[in-house]
Design a protein around this motif. Structure first.
Motif, PDB file in Angstrom:
ATOM      1  N   CYS A  52      14.340 -12.139  -1.589  1.00 57.93           N
ATOM      2  CA  CYS A  52      12.937 -12.571  -1.608  1.00 57.93           C
ATOM      3  C   CYS A  52      12.088 -11.716  -0.669  1.00 57.93           C
ATOM      4  O   CYS A  52      10.965 -11.326  -1.012  1.00 57.93           O
ATOM      5  CB  CYS A  52      12.842 -14.041  -1.215  1.00 57.93           C
ATOM      6  N   ALA A  53      12.627 -11.431   0.512  1.00 54.40           N
ATOM      7  CA  ALA A  53      11.898 -10.579   1.455  1.00 54.40           C
ATOM      8  C   ALA A  53      11.685  -9.187   0.876  1.00 54.40           C
ATOM      9  O   ALA A  53      10.614  -8.583   1.041  1.00 54.40           O
ATOM     10  CB  ALA A  53      12.664 -10.502   2.772  1.00 54.40           C
ATOM     11  N   LYS A  54      12.680  -8.677   0.172  1.00 55.59           N
ATOM     12  CA  LYS A  54      12.571  -7.344  -0.428  1.00 55.59           C
ATOM     13  C   LYS A  54      11.469  -7.306  -1.488  1.00 55.59           C
ATOM     14  O   LYS A  54      10.724  -6.327  -1.589  1.00 55.59           O
ATOM     15  CB  LYS A  54      13.907  -6.940  -1.041  1.00 55.59           C
ATOM     16  N   VAL A  55      11.372  -8.370  -2.280  1.00 53.03           N
ATOM     17  CA  VAL A  55      10.322  -8.422  -3.300  1.00 53.03           C
ATOM     18  C   VAL A  55       8.946  -8.325  -2.648  1.00 53.03           C
ATOM     19  O   VAL A  55       8.077  -7.555  -3.095  1.00 53.03           O
ATOM     20  CB  VAL A  55      10.434  -9.721  -4.128  1.00 53.03           C
ATOM     21  N   LEU A  56       8.736  -9.077  -1.575  1.00 51.36           N
ATOM     22  CA  LEU A  56       7.430  -9.084  -0.912  1.00 51.36           C
ATOM     23  C   LEU A  56       7.145  -7.753  -0.218  1.00 51.36           C
ATOM     24  O   LEU A  56       6.030  -7.220  -0.305  1.00 51.36           O
ATOM     25  CB  LEU A  56       7.372 -10.228   0.102  1.00 51.36           C
ATOM     26  N   VAL A  57       8.145  -7.216   0.471  1.00 53.36           N
ATOM     27  CA  VAL A  57       7.953  -5.950   1.192  1.00 53.36           C
ATOM     28  C   VAL A  57       7.685  -4.813   0.212  1.00 53.36           C
ATOM     29  O   VAL A  57       6.784  -3.985   0.424  1.00 53.36           O
ATOM     30  CB  VAL A  57       9.181  -5.645   2.071  1.00 53.36           C
ATOM     31  N   ASP A  58       8.451  -4.752  -0.871  1.00 55.01           N
ATOM     32  CA  ASP A  58       8.248  -3.700  -1.871  1.00 55.01           C
ATOM     33  C   ASP A  58       6.890  -3.846  -2.556  1.00 55.01           C
ATOM     34  O   ASP A  58       6.225  -2.843  -2.863  1.00 55.01           O
ATOM     35  CB  ASP A  58       9.366  -3.740  -2.915  1.00 55.01           C
ATOM     36  N   PHE A  59       6.479  -5.083  -2.795  1.00 53.86           N
ATOM     37  CA  PHE A  59       5.183  -5.314  -3.434  1.00 53.86           C
ATOM     38  C   PHE A  59       4.047  -4.868  -2.516  1.00 53.86           C
ATOM     39  O   PHE A  59       3.043  -4.313  -2.974  1.00 53.86           O
ATOM     40  CB  PHE A  59       5.032  -6.794  -3.779  1.00 53.86           C
ATOM     41  N   ALA A  60       4.215  -5.092  -1.212  1.00 57.88           N
ATOM     42  CA  ALA A  60       3.192  -4.674  -0.251  1.00 57.88           C
ATOM     43  C   ALA A  60       3.069  -3.151  -0.190  1.00 57.88           C
ATOM     44  O   ALA A  60       1.986  -2.618   0.074  1.00 57.88           O
ATOM     45  CB  ALA A  60       3.520  -5.238   1.129  1.00 57.88           C
ATOM     46  N   LYS A  61       4.166  -2.439  -0.445  1.00 54.82           N
ATOM     47  CA  LYS A  61       4.130  -0.977  -0.406  1.00 54.82           C
ATOM     48  C   LYS A  61       3.327  -0.398  -1.563  1.00 54.82           C
ATOM     49  O   LYS A  61       2.741   0.688  -1.431  1.00 54.82           O
ATOM     50  CB  LYS A  61       5.562  -0.428  -0.441  1.00 54.82           C
ATOM     51  N   THR A  62       3.306  -1.093  -2.673  1.00 54.21           N
ATOM     52  CA  THR A  62       2.603  -0.593  -3.856  1.00 54.21           C
ATOM     53  C   THR A  62       1.246  -1.262  -4.067  1.00 54.21           C
ATOM     54  O   THR A  62       0.508  -0.866  -4.972  1.00 54.21           O
ATOM     55  CB  THR A  62       3.466  -0.808  -5.113  1.00 54.21           C
ATOM     56  N   HIS A  63       0.933  -2.258  -3.250  1.00 56.73           N
ATOM     57  CA  HIS A  63      -0.353  -2.955  -3.354  1.00 56.73           C
ATOM     58  C   HIS A  63      -0.946  -3.069  -1.951  1.00 56.73           C
ATOM     59  O   HIS A  63      -0.535  -3.922  -1.162  1.00 56.73           O
ATOM     60  CB  HIS A  63      -0.183  -4.345  -3.977  1.00 56.73           C
ATOM     61  N   LYS A  64      -1.876  -2.203  -1.656  1.00 59.31           N
ATOM     62  CA  LYS A  64      -2.451  -2.136  -0.311  1.00 59.31           C
ATOM     63  C   LYS A  64      -3.202  -3.408   0.065  1.00 59.31           C
ATOM     64  O   LYS A  64      -3.383  -3.705   1.254  1.00 59.31           O
ATOM     65  CB  LYS A  64      -3.389  -0.931  -0.211  1.00 59.31           C
TER      66      LYS A  64
END
Length: 212
Positions: A90-102
């Motif tokens: 779950c943490a990976k989903v959020l962290v990866d999403f933050a990298k592609t969505h400023k």
């Protein structure tokens, strides 16, 4: 006094929190509806749910735990992810999403009774999932076990191979050891020579009279 709608929200938040292993707090301002739906879908696959909740209702629903967390986690526009399983996934989903969505930011989390800042959540996202860790442990344990099983199977297969060899000989027409006693029993018995002379005394008397 909260309205009926707000009370339902508080109860729903409390129920979600009671089922979860922890919370991850995010700032979703600037995200489009389509992007938020995409994030919801990915997080659901990982074992969590994300909800946009007013901070006041979030504090009331979760309870006193919120007072122990830094205020920046639950201030401003907040979308909270309830983690039901696979915390690292779950943490990976959020962290990866933050990298592609400023426009999206991970603020922190609360998992297993401990507070996580943004850097700790990022570190958590890099850890193997629970299933991966279990698979690695099973792999370490299974390696010597597989060798042991191979030895046991070899020992067990030895008598089986012997049976197969005997069966092959029978198919070729060669008698098996078990068949030899039966063959021996079927042979005709040789008669004793003495049985051919029924009355040897009478035969001797006839010979004496002929000489006279």
């Amino acid at each position: 006094m909260p309205t009926a709608e707000k009370q339902r929200t508080i109860e729903e938040v409390g129920e979600l929190y009671s089922k979860s292993a922890g919370l991850l707090f995010t700032d979703y301002r600037g995200l489009k509806v389509r992007e938020l739906q995409e994030l919801r879908s990915k997080l659901k696959d990982a074992g969590g749910e994300i909800h946009v909740v007013k901070n006041t209702l979030l504090r009331l629903g979760v309870g006193e735990v919120m007072n122990e967390l830094p205020l920046e986690y639950h201030s401003g526009p907040t979308a909270v992810a309830f983690v039901f399983e696979n915390e690292s996934a779950c943490a990976k989903v959020l962290v990866d999403f933050a990298k592609t969505h400023k426009a999206f930011e991970v603020k922190g989390g609360y998992i297993s009774g401990k507070s996580f800042d943004a850097k700790a959540v990022e570190f958590l996202s890099k850890l193997p999932s629970r299933e991966e860790l279990i698979a690695q442990v099973v792999g370490l344990v299974a390696a010597p076990l597989s060798q042991l099983v191979g030895v046991v199977e070899a020992i067990y297969a030895q008598p089986i191979r012997t049976v197969y060899a005997a069966a092959d000989k029978l198919m070729e027409g060669q008698p098996s050891p078990a068949a030899e006693p039966q063959a021996e029993a079927s042979r005709p018995r040789a008669r004793c020579p003495c049985r051919r002379i029924r009355n040897p005394g009478a035969r001797l008397a006839r010979g004496a009279r002929s000489r006279e």
